[in-house]
Design an enzyme around this catalytic site. Structure first.
Site, PDB file in Angstrom:
ATOM      1  CE  LYS A  52      25.190 -35.268 -51.357  1.00 15.15           C
ATOM      2  NZ  LYS A  52      26.057 -36.056 -50.399  1.00 15.15           N
ATOM      3  CD  GLN A  96      29.477 -37.605 -49.890  1.00  9.62           C
ATOM      4  OE1 GLN A  96      28.669 -36.631 -50.153  1.00  9.62           O
ATOM      5  NE2 GLN A  96      28.766 -38.749 -50.109  1.00  9.62           N
ATOM      6  CG  ASP A 119      24.034 -35.788 -44.389  1.00  9.65           C
ATOM      7  OD1 ASP A 119      23.237 -35.951 -45.150  1.00  9.65           O
ATOM      8  OD2 ASP A 119      25.354 -36.189 -44.380  1.00  9.65           O
TER       9      ASP A 119
END
Ligand code: NAD
Length: 281
Positions: A52, A96, A119
């Protein structure tokens, strides 16, 4: 059969985003910023976060990774999120997953301010998506959606069958396809006849976590099949779709790896840029 090349589509998307970031920098004299919080030393999480960060840098975003040991207190993480919520240089925040057991995942998700929730997991974004309002959309289903649109730009009236009803994949996928006027059936572990449901589908999205569940005789020759699954098996990484069988039958199929996976990260970058743009209005 069309082999849907997720690597290529993701590279094209990153190129577009790179140009967009250059334009934003010229306009606002600043670039979107993505901050990722990584807790613990799980190898897959470390690899995801490294990828990422690398992709964010490639398209010109400002990126930062904040690392904590497994033993970090929940309070420390929540306080850091509150601080990032107020930081004007941070456009997007991602924690995460999975998290260590002593940290409440839902509390973490709900502490991220919805406008920086790249997200798309915050209940406010989930609600906005299902009501058809502007929202951050979870990265993997967004990537699937973009791949489907590459093969079939007009989804009006198509019958879509989603296999799996997770908050991460199946449910948001349903909302995205409903918005495109598909007739959507969402199936799950208690569905009575999955094969019969799949045989009705113009589009199948499989997000289950069972290796090669979707078989060749579950699809028609005009079906587009998107395989979200990533399953470790003795023969290596395989998806939720039996690639050998389905590739001989379907109209289009994503491979695993190289299908949905690369799109997930590209969509995270897209979401970060969208959050930045909304914050400038
Ligand atoms: P999950 O475990 O949260 O949900 C799985 C869903 O499948 C559940 O809704 C369950 O009801 C359904 N299911 C289970 N058994 C079934 C059966 N026999 N028939 C029909 N439905 C059944 O999983 P998830 O987080 O949505 O992930 C699914 C898969 O996607 C996993 O392999 C995961 O590794 C992969 N994944 C890939 C990406 C990517 O970027 N490509 C991202 C996230 C997840």
């Amino acid at each position: 059969m069309i082999l849907i090349d997720g690597k290529k589509v993701a590279a094209e998307l990153r190129e577009e985003l790179k140009h967009e970031v250059t334009g934003l920098k010229a306009k606002y004299n600043k670039v979107p910023g993505l901050t990722v919080i990584l807790i613990g030393d799980l190898t897959p999480s470390q690899i995801y976060v490294r990828n990422k960060e690398k992709s964010a840098n490639e398209v010109g975003l400002k990126s930062e990774v904040i690392k904590y040991p497994d033993s970090v207190e929940e309070k420390t993480v929540l306080e850091k999120i509150e601080e990032l919520n107020k930081d004007e240089t941070v456009s997007g925040i991602l924690v995460q997953l999975p998290l260590p057991k002593h940290i409440d995942k839902q509390k973490v998700i709900e502490t991220i301010i919805p406008s920086k929730d790249v997200d798309g997991f915050h209940p406010m974004n989930v609600g906005n998506l299902s009501s058809g309002y502007e929202s951050s959309v979870p990265c993997t289903p967004l990537g699937c959606y973009l791949l489907i649109k590459k093969v079939e730009p007009n989804l009006n009236g198509k019958k879509a069958v989603i296999v799996g009803r997770s908050n991460l994949n199946g449910k948001p996928m349903t909302q995205l396809l409903l918005k495109e006027n598909c007739t959507v059936t969402i199936t799950h572990s208690k569905t009575k006849d999955l094969k019969a449901e799949c045989l009705e589908a113009d589009i199948i999205v499989a997000a289950v976590g069972i290796p090669e569940l979707v078989k060749g005789d579950w699809v028609r020759k005009d079906t587009i099949v998107i395989d979200v699954g990533i399953n470790k098996t003795d023969k290596g990484i395989v998806g939720d779709v039996d690639f050998d069988e389905v590739s001989k039958k379907a109209k289009a199929l994503t491979p695993v790896p190289g299908g949905v996976g690369p799109m997930t990260i590209a969509c995270l970058l897209k979401n970060t840029i969208e959050c930045f743009k909304r914050s400038q209005i």
